[in-house]
Design a protein around this motif. Sequence first.
Motif, PDB file in Angstrom:
ATOM      1  N   ALA A 167      41.525  33.483  55.365  1.00 43.65           N
ATOM      2  CA  ALA A 167      41.874  34.525  56.699  1.00 43.65           C
ATOM      3  C   ALA A 167      42.913  35.378  56.790  1.00 43.65           C
ATOM      4  O   ALA A 167      44.076  34.664  57.194  1.00 43.65           O
ATOM      5  CB  ALA A 167      41.228  33.704  58.197  1.00 43.65           C
ATOM      6  N   GLY A 168      43.219  36.818  57.021  1.00 44.50           N
ATOM      7  CA  GLY A 168      43.939  37.563  57.465  1.00 44.50           C
ATOM      8  C   GLY A 168      44.729  37.512  56.069  1.00 44.50           C
ATOM      9  O   GLY A 168      46.225  38.580  56.526  1.00 44.50           O
ATOM     10  N   ASP A 169      44.729  37.035  55.409  1.00 43.91           N
ATOM     11  CA  ASP A 169      45.788  37.829  53.755  1.00 43.91           C
ATOM     12  C   ASP A 169      44.886  38.689  53.226  1.00 43.91           C
ATOM     13  O   ASP A 169      43.543  39.484  53.586  1.00 43.91           O
ATOM     14  CB  ASP A 169      45.540  36.005  52.780  1.00 43.91           C
ATOM     15  CG  ASP A 169      46.262  35.254  53.024  1.00 43.91           C
ATOM     16  OD1 ASP A 169      46.949  35.363  54.095  1.00 43.91           O
ATOM     17  OD2 ASP A 169      45.476  34.507  52.196  1.00 43.91           O
ATOM     18  N   VAL A 170      45.916  39.463  53.122  1.00 47.61           N
ATOM     19  CA  VAL A 170      45.289  40.958  51.819  1.00 47.61           C
ATOM     20  C   VAL A 170      46.108  40.925  50.959  1.00 47.61           C
ATOM     21  O   VAL A 170      47.199  40.182  50.358  1.00 47.61           O
ATOM     22  CB  VAL A 170      46.824  42.557  53.003  1.00 47.61           C
ATOM     23  CG1 VAL A 170      46.607  43.418  52.553  1.00 47.61           C
ATOM     24  CG2 VAL A 170      46.311  42.355  54.536  1.00 47.61           C
ATOM     25  N   VAL A 171      45.052  41.752  49.861  1.00 47.02           N
ATOM     26  CA  VAL A 171      45.638  41.750  48.662  1.00 47.02           C
ATOM     27  C   VAL A 171      45.889  42.529  48.218  1.00 47.02           C
ATOM     28  O   VAL A 171      44.570  43.954  48.500  1.00 47.02           O
ATOM     29  CB  VAL A 171      44.726  40.812  47.149  1.00 47.02           C
ATOM     30  CG1 VAL A 171      44.660  40.629  46.647  1.00 47.02           C
ATOM     31  CG2 VAL A 171      44.960  38.937  47.932  1.00 47.02           C
ATOM     32  N   ALA A 172      46.996  43.232  47.699  1.00 44.51           N
ATOM     33  CA  ALA A 172      46.241  44.731  47.207  1.00 44.51           C
ATOM     34  C   ALA A 172      46.312  44.827  45.240  1.00 44.51           C
ATOM     35  O   ALA A 172      46.902  44.167  44.765  1.00 44.51           O
ATOM     36  CB  ALA A 172      48.205  45.233  46.910  1.00 44.51           C
ATOM     37  N   LEU A 173      45.635  45.412  44.229  1.00 46.46           N
ATOM     38  CA  LEU A 173      45.131  45.449  43.774  1.00 46.46           C
ATOM     39  C   LEU A 173      45.231  47.126  42.954  1.00 46.46           C
ATOM     40  O   LEU A 173      44.060  48.076  42.999  1.00 46.46           O
ATOM     41  CB  LEU A 173      43.717  45.042  42.991  1.00 46.46           C
ATOM     42  CG  LEU A 173      42.982  43.801  44.069  1.00 46.46           C
ATOM     43  CD1 LEU A 173      41.261  43.318  44.085  1.00 46.46           C
ATOM     44  CD2 LEU A 173      43.294  43.180  42.972  1.00 46.46           C
ATOM     45  N   PRO A 174      46.211  47.551  42.624  1.00 49.83           N
ATOM     46  CA  PRO A 174      46.708  48.532  41.597  1.00 49.83           C
ATOM     47  C   PRO A 174      45.588  48.849  40.941  1.00 49.83           C
ATOM     48  O   PRO A 174      44.765  48.022  40.330  1.00 49.83           O
ATOM     49  CB  PRO A 174      47.773  48.691  41.165  1.00 49.83           C
ATOM     50  CG  PRO A 174      48.508  47.579  41.949  1.00 49.83           C
ATOM     51  CD  PRO A 174      47.217  46.502  41.593  1.00 49.83           C
TER      52      PRO A 174
END
Length: 193
Positions: A164-171
């Motif tokens: 919860a609260g984590d952000v993942v960036a997937l180019p």
Amino acid sequence: MNKMQVFNKITDWLENHKLEITEDQILEFMQIRRRWPKKYLHTNDYGCLELISYFSSLTHEVYRDDLFDGGGYLDYYKFKRYYDNGFTFMLVDILDLMPELRAINDFFQDNFGTQVQGNFYINGNTTDGYASFESHDHNYDVFVKHIYGWSKWIIDGREVIVKAGDVVALPSGTMHKVVENSPQRLSLTINRQ
């Protein structure tokens, strides 16, 4: 700004943007009958949701029509029964549901001159079946903000636990798959062309 700076700006903003959405709120949203049509008017490609897993198999296309009534809108009670049995759903185009979600579209429009599409991934009380689609990539960037629960991802061959609260960036072009999740999980994906 180069691409890394853009990604950092987006990730930082999403990490600091409060999204305190509860399971009860999601289930309340799902009862807004005309909000969940079998087909959206703005596209012929998809409707308001995808049923990702069904009886422990990946069959998101096969059973989608079973969730809608004769008028073409979501049958909430059927959805809720599947949800309570742990099935995984993708709720499509949800950035209109509350001010905190609308602010996400405003952020992208104000900072990058583009609109985005947001989808929820949600599952109910068990972890049977598939947590997500098979390993895949996109030709657009995806940002994931986990709202509650946890999930285990495989991203370009690396295992990542998202809480919860984590952000993942997937180019764009990043191979990814959710392989396991907590009994109740809600995550938001933001698709940016």
